[in-house]
Scaffold this active site. Structure first.
Site, PDB file in Angstrom:
ATOM      1  CB  CYS A  17       3.870  15.821   5.724  1.00  0.00           C
ATOM      2  SG  CYS A  17       4.677  14.214   5.761  1.00  0.00           S
ATOM      3  CG  HIS A  53       5.705  18.286   2.513  1.00  0.00           C
ATOM      4  ND1 HIS A  53       6.729  18.048   3.397  1.00  0.00           N
ATOM      5  CD2 HIS A  53       5.082  17.098   2.323  1.00  0.00           C
ATOM      6  CE1 HIS A  53       6.728  16.770   3.725  1.00  0.00           C
ATOM      7  NE2 HIS A  53       5.741  16.170   3.082  1.00  0.00           N
ATOM      8  CG  ASN A  84       8.141  13.348   3.242  1.00  0.00           C
ATOM      9  OD1 ASN A  84       8.226  14.193   4.136  1.00  0.00           O
ATOM     10  ND2 ASN A  84       6.989  12.870   2.812  1.00  0.00           N
TER      11      ASN A  84
HETATM   12  N1  COA Z   1      11.805   0.205  -5.684  1.00  0.00           N
HETATM   13  C1  COA Z   1      11.440  -0.479  -6.765  1.00  0.00           C
HETATM   14  N2  COA Z   1      10.161  -0.751  -7.062  1.00  0.00           N
HETATM   15  C2  COA Z   1       9.213  -0.279  -6.248  1.00  0.00           C
HETATM   16  C3  COA Z   1       9.522   0.456  -5.106  1.00  0.00           C
HETATM   17  C4  COA Z   1      10.890   0.698  -4.825  1.00  0.00           C
HETATM   18  N3  COA Z   1      11.297   1.418  -3.756  1.00  0.00           N
HETATM   19  N4  COA Z   1       8.379   0.789  -4.478  1.00  0.00           N
HETATM   20  C5  COA Z   1       7.368   0.287  -5.202  1.00  0.00           C
HETATM   21  N5  COA Z   1       7.876  -0.382  -6.266  1.00  0.00           N
HETATM   22  C6  COA Z   1       7.129  -1.079  -7.321  1.00  0.00           C
HETATM   23  C7  COA Z   1       5.786  -1.541  -6.874  1.00  0.00           C
HETATM   24  O1  COA Z   1       5.873  -2.753  -6.191  1.00  0.00           O
HETATM   25  C8  COA Z   1       5.024  -1.661  -8.182  1.00  0.00           C
HETATM   26  O2  COA Z   1       5.372  -2.850  -8.797  1.00  0.00           O
HETATM   27  P1  COA Z   1       4.247  -3.732  -9.563  1.00  0.00           P
HETATM   28  O3  COA Z   1       3.789  -2.842 -10.677  1.00  0.00           O
HETATM   29  O4  COA Z   1       5.007  -4.920  -9.986  1.00  0.00           O
HETATM   30  O5  COA Z   1       3.172  -3.998  -8.546  1.00  0.00           O
HETATM   31  C9  COA Z   1       5.624  -0.522  -9.034  1.00  0.00           C
HETATM   32  O6  COA Z   1       6.873  -0.176  -8.385  1.00  0.00           O
HETATM   33  C10 COA Z   1       4.746   0.699  -9.114  1.00  0.00           C
HETATM   34  O7  COA Z   1       4.268   1.025  -7.824  1.00  0.00           O
HETATM   35  P2  COA Z   1       3.317   2.245  -7.550  1.00  0.00           P
HETATM   36  O8  COA Z   1       3.094   2.373  -6.083  1.00  0.00           O
HETATM   37  O9  COA Z   1       2.131   2.182  -8.420  1.00  0.00           O
HETATM   38  O10 COA Z   1       4.280   3.423  -8.083  1.00  0.00           O
HETATM   39  P3  COA Z   1       4.026   4.942  -8.218  1.00  0.00           P
HETATM   40  O11 COA Z   1       4.371   5.391  -9.570  1.00  0.00           O
HETATM   41  O12 COA Z   1       2.683   5.359  -7.667  1.00  0.00           O
HETATM   42  O13 COA Z   1       5.130   5.561  -7.253  1.00  0.00           O
HETATM   43  C11 COA Z   1       5.295   6.503  -5.059  1.00  0.00           C
HETATM   44  C12 COA Z   1       5.109   5.245  -5.880  1.00  0.00           C
HETATM   45  C13 COA Z   1       5.203   6.141  -3.585  1.00  0.00           C
HETATM   46  C14 COA Z   1       6.672   7.087  -5.358  1.00  0.00           C
HETATM   47  C15 COA Z   1       4.203   7.531  -5.449  1.00  0.00           C
HETATM   48  O14 COA Z   1       2.944   6.934  -5.406  1.00  0.00           O
HETATM   49  C16 COA Z   1       4.204   8.717  -4.559  1.00  0.00           C
HETATM   50  O15 COA Z   1       5.119   9.529  -4.571  1.00  0.00           O
HETATM   51  N6  COA Z   1       3.136   8.910  -3.741  1.00  0.00           N
HETATM   52  C17 COA Z   1       3.060  10.001  -2.820  1.00  0.00           C
HETATM   53  C18 COA Z   1       3.774   9.596  -1.598  1.00  0.00           C
HETATM   54  C19 COA Z   1       4.089  10.736  -0.719  1.00  0.00           C
HETATM   55  O16 COA Z   1       4.737  11.672  -1.118  1.00  0.00           O
HETATM   56  N7  COA Z   1       3.644  10.649   0.524  1.00  0.00           N
HETATM   57  C20 COA Z   1       3.925  11.560   1.522  1.00  0.00           C
HETATM   58  C21 COA Z   1       2.961  12.683   1.457  1.00  0.00           C
HETATM   59  S1  COA Z   1       3.187  13.632   2.882  1.00  0.00           S
END
Ligand code: COA
Length: 327
Positions: free
Chosen positions: A114, A254, A284
């Site tokens: 990225c 980004h 993304n």
């Molecule tokens: N739809 C519904 N529920 C989802 C889901 C989806 N697409 N993806 C995950 N969940 C659930 C999980 O299973 C979890 O459930 P649980 O509490 O029963 O275990 C819950 O949602 C929370 O998951 P979590 O991963 O803790 O959520 P979060 O608030 O951290 O959000 C992201 C997840 C991925 C959106 C967030 O962590 C994020 O944006 N991270 C950065 C990722 C990124 O940008 N990467 C690229 C960088 S270049």
């Protein structure tokens, strides 16, 4: 006499097919509400079999050349950032070079996921400033849909396909006529910290599994590192350029997640109306996301010549970087 890289034009390309959250929610256990609330994403584009990283890159490059008003034949350097090349080799940049008909110059790919566009920009800028080349195409192009696990709701909702390109030209002491300030790339800083290389990775490759593999990510940990790293590299560039953050007209981040963008902007005291946000439209797109956002804001007239623009990105590796440009 100092040479600087000046932006002559930008371009972008997206696959024809759009995939909205509602449609995605019929494929995996997710919802429009969850995706919008956690990421700000509403839509992404997915490449058809005849759309590839090189075809999207070529389309975006042609648009950038048109905007610059120059002939492809005058390009003597192509640096293409991608984590999803057409083939393991040759470099996708050489395929684009041949499509554009500017054979004979330098062409290679850069792999920094990225942050790829920032890395490609840093390398191209150094080569232009050193005199190794005079006119460069810097491209970020990806088809992440091909490396997503479409059964993993924690990753497949976050990414999309696309490409963006800019044309850079080396000029001696270029000045913005209106403000009499130096024009072009003013400062770039790049970093990597390999101890985190298993937080965001692809579980395959030519030398390990002999397969392409699928994207895997520990999203929560990536989020935490992203805000910290982006804030520190932005301040580093501001210092290197000898300006203050208030002088920056536009932040072009980004486009990973609206929450990361908001948190970084808040930490640095940027008002939201100075932040270019396109993640809702194309999710993304990895190395393509910064040039896609830059092109969108130039085409709709928000970013104008003379504006001071900060580009930043963070990605797998981890890698991260930022670059300050007077357009
Ligand atoms: N739809 C519904 N529920 C989802 C889901 C989806 N697409 N993806 C995950 N969940 C659930 C999980 O299973 C979890 O459930 P649980 O509490 O029963 O275990 C819950 O949602 C929370 O998951 P979590 O991963 O803790 O959520 P979060 O608030 O951290 O959000 C992201 C997840 C991925 C959106 C967030 O962590 C994020 O944006 N991270 C950065 C990722 C990124 O940008 N990467 C690229 C960088 S270049």
């Amino acid at each position: 006499m100092m040479r600087r890289s000046v932006v002559l034009g930008t371009g972008s390309a997206l696959p024809r097919r759009k995939l909205g959250n509602e449609e995605l929610a019929r494929m995996v256990d997710t919802s429009d509400e969850w995706i919008v609330e956690r990421t700000g994403i509403r839509n992404r584009h997915v490449a058809a079999p005849d759309e590839t990283t090189s075809s999207l890159a070529t389309e975006s490059a042609k648009r950038a050349l048109e905007a610059a008003g120059i002939d492809a034949k005058s390009i003597d350097l192509i640096v293409l950032a991608t984590a999803t090349p057409d083939q393991t080799f040759p470099a996708t940049a050489t395929i684009v070079q041949n499509e554009l008909g500017c054979n004979g110059g330098i062409a290679f790919d850069v792999a920094a996921v990225c942050s790829g566009f920032l890395y490609a920009l840093g390398v191209a800028d150094s080569m232009l400033v050193s005199g190794a080349a005079n006119r460069a195409l810097v491209i970020g192009s990806e088809t992440f849909s091909r490396i997503l696990d479409w059964e993993d709701r924690t990753t497949c909702v976050l990414f999309g396909d696309g490409a963006g390109a800019i044309v850079l030209e080396a000029r001696t002491e270029p000045l913005d006529e209106a403000s009499n300030q130096p024009r072009g790339v003013l400062a770039t800083k790049l970093h990597a910290d390999g101890q985190h290389n298993q937080l965001l990775y692809v579980d395959g490759g030519p030398s390990t599994t002999g397969t392409v593999g699928k994207l895997r990510m520990k999203g929560r940990e990536v989020f935490r590192h992203a805000v910290t790293n982006l804030t520190s590299v932005l301040l580093e560039v501001v210092e290197a350029a000898g300006i203050s953050t208030e002088e920056i007209d536009w932040l072009v981040p980004h486009q990973a997640n609206a929450r990361i963008l908001d948190a970084t902007a808040r930490k640095l005291g940027f008002s939201p109306d100075k932040v270019v946000m396109t993640v809702d439209q194309h999710a993304n797109t990895s190395a393509a996301s910064v040039p896609l956002a830059l092109d969108a804001a130039i085409r709709d007239g928000r970013i104008k010549q003379g504006d001071l623009v900060m580009l930043e990105a963070m990605g797998g590796g981890f890698t991260w970087g930022a670059s300050l440009i007077r357009i």
